[in-house]
Design an enzyme around this catalytic site. Structure first.
Site, short mmCIF file in Angstrom:
data_model
loop_
_atom_site.label_atom_id
_atom_site.label_comp_id
_atom_site.label_asym_id
_atom_site.label_seq_id
_atom_site.Cartn_x
_atom_site.Cartn_y
_atom_site.Cartn_z
N TYR A 23 10.66 14.69 -8.82
CA TYR A 23 9.82 14.54 -7.62
C TYR A 23 9.06 15.84 -7.33
CZ TYR A 23 8.99 14.32 -2.51
OH TYR A 23 8.45 14.36 -1.25
N GLN A 60 6.30 7.97 -4.04
CA GLN A 60 7.69 7.68 -4.34
C GLN A 60 8.41 8.93 -3.82
OE1 GLN A 60 11.13 7.40 -5.04
NE2 GLN A 60 10.51 9.04 -6.46
N1 NAD Z 1 10.09 12.84 4.90
C1 NAD Z 1 10.13 14.12 4.49
O1 NAD Z 1 11.01 14.89 4.85
C2 NAD Z 1 9.05 14.64 3.58
C3 NAD Z 1 9.11 15.98 3.20
C4 NAD Z 1 8.13 16.49 2.35
C5 NAD Z 1 7.09 15.67 1.94
N2 NAD Z 1 7.05 14.36 2.30
C6 NAD Z 1 5.96 13.54 1.83
O2 NAD Z 1 5.34 12.88 2.93
C7 NAD Z 1 4.84 11.62 2.50
C8 NAD Z 1 5.37 10.52 3.39
O3 NAD Z 1 6.78 10.47 3.27
P1 NAD Z 1 7.69 9.56 4.20
O4 NAD Z 1 8.92 10.32 4.47
O5 NAD Z 1 6.88 9.01 5.31
O6 NAD Z 1 8.08 8.42 3.15
P2 NAD Z 1 7.94 6.83 3.22
O7 NAD Z 1 8.64 6.30 2.03
O8 NAD Z 1 8.35 6.34 4.58
O9 NAD Z 1 6.38 6.61 3.08
C9 NAD Z 1 5.74 6.47 1.85
C10 NAD Z 1 4.78 5.29 1.95
O10 NAD Z 1 4.09 5.17 0.71
C11 NAD Z 1 4.07 3.79 0.34
N3 NAD Z 1 3.99 3.73 -1.13
C12 NAD Z 1 4.95 4.07 -2.01
N4 NAD Z 1 4.51 3.86 -3.26
C13 NAD Z 1 3.25 3.37 -3.17
C14 NAD Z 1 2.29 2.94 -4.11
N5 NAD Z 1 2.54 2.96 -5.44
N6 NAD Z 1 1.10 2.48 -3.66
C15 NAD Z 1 0.83 2.43 -2.33
N7 NAD Z 1 1.72 2.82 -1.39
C16 NAD Z 1 2.91 3.28 -1.80
C17 NAD Z 1 5.36 3.21 0.88
O11 NAD Z 1 5.32 1.80 1.03
C18 NAD Z 1 5.48 3.95 2.21
O12 NAD Z 1 4.82 3.26 3.25
C19 NAD Z 1 5.24 11.47 1.04
O13 NAD Z 1 4.15 11.88 0.25
C20 NAD Z 1 6.38 12.45 0.88
O14 NAD Z 1 6.50 12.89 -0.44
C21 NAD Z 1 8.01 13.82 3.11
#
Ligand code: NAD
Length: 294
Positions: A133, A69
């Site tokens: 978060y 999330q």
């Molecule tokens: N985008 C950023 O700037 C950023 C920065 C720091 C960390 N992150 C981390 O990187 C990771 C990917 O982020 P993102 O930007 O690609 O986000 P995103 O929302 O595009 O990807 C998250 C994915 O997880 C899936 N998901 C969510 N809840 C789930 C559940 N309960 N069971 C199974 N799947 C589930 C979603 O369907 C999605 O495909 C995350 O862990 C996020 O916290 C992202």
């Protein structure tokens, strides 16, 4: 290698899946498609639709744990839901990996864990999350660290800066680049919170994927950012230039809890992994705009 990518239908995860397939790995995606998209999972990968809040089992050598999330606002509105996905979901993933002897690479966050910083945050900078978060991600990190100690695994934590690039959802809060660009494309006005002089560290998704591949099985905690601070005003100018529009944003009230400065020192990743970002902000924004405008 047999790789499992949780969240592999999402923004960062889907790029990682592409890279794993390109190097010849077998790839299984575990995703509940809550924010990810089925059509971002290539036909060569297997998609298992599963909500990681429930225990599950896998067969893998490596697990890239990106399912989350990932929306800060949602985490504040529904902190227990956020903890179920980001903490319980991580414990379920660690247990799935333990049962098959796989090493985990966990996608944590620099921005939400260090909070406001006076200088580029190193891994030793005090952790002061100011959102549910960030707290949940820090808690999940503690599970990885504890599992390494208790079970002798070598799981790795990567703390990403602000990741941007093609496929990022403008619907999620963190995707400021996509938000600006989609609004330019639709002829809609853009908003900047506060004076816009707050800074962030924008790292291109392709560079993040290279870091994740390099870090697998190495253990430890590593920042993944550029060390370059860009103000939101400057980002807006750069995005507008790439999109070929001459518009000014509307400044609205600052959001409580928004960090003034957020930037990561990634010299540890450079020393440990030989990793450094290769995509300049100008190039990354151009690639992002091309994907939105095409
Ligand atoms: N985008 C950023 O700037 C950023 C920065 C720091 C960390 N992150 C981390 O990187 C990771 C990917 O982020 P993102 O930007 O690609 O986000 P995103 O929302 O595009 O990807 C998250 C994915 O997880 C899936 N998901 C969510 N809840 C789930 C559940 N309960 N069971 C199974 N799947 C589930 C979603 O369907 C999605 O495909 C995350 O862990 C996020 O916290 C992202």
């Amino acid at each position: 290698m047999r790789a499992v990518v949780t969240g592999g239908a999402g923004f960062i995860g889907s790029h990682l899946v592409d890279a794993l397939l390109a190097r010849g790995d077998e790839v299984v995606v575990v995703d509940d498609l809550s924010s990810g998209r089925r059509d971002w999972v290539p036909a060569e990968a297997v998609l298992v639709e599963h909500d990681i809040r429930e225990p599950y089992s896998i067969e893998a050598d490596l697990v890239f744990h990106l399912a989350a999330q990932a929306d800060v606002g949602t985490s504040m509105e529904k902190p227990s839901f956020d903890a179920e996905v980001n903490v319980v979901g991580t414990v379920n993933t660690l247990e799935a990996a333990r049962a098959c002897g796989a090493e985990v690479v966990f996608s944590s966050t620099g921005g939400a864990i260090y909070g406001d910083v006076a200088e580029p945050a190193s891994e030793a900078t005090p952790r002061r999350p100011v959102s549910a978060y960030g707290i949940a991600k820090l808690c999940a990190e503690a599970y990885l660290d504890g599992w390494n100690r208790i079970h002798g695994s070598n799981h790795t934590v990567l703390r990403f800066a602000n990741v941007y690039g093609p496929r990022q959802s403008a619907a999620l809060e963190g995707g400021v680049v996509s938000i600006f660009m989609e609004r330019f494309q639709n002829g809609e006005e853009t908003l900047v919170f506060g004076d816009g002089e707050q800074t962030r560290d924008y790292v291109f998704v392709g560079d993040v994927v290279r870091a994740a591949l390099a870090a697998a099985g190495r253990g430890g905690v590593l920042n993944v950012g550029t060390g370059v601070e860009t103000t939101v005003n400057e980002l807006h100018r750069l995005c507008a230039a790439v999109a070929g529009v001459a518009v000014e944003p509307r400044h609205v009230k600052a959001r409580p809890g928004d960090a003034r400065r957020s930037v990561l020192d990634s010299s540890h990743a450079e020393r440990e992994l030989g990793w450094r970002p290769e995509t300049s902000l100008a190039d990354g924004l151009r690639l992002t705009w091309e994907s939105i405008a095409s």
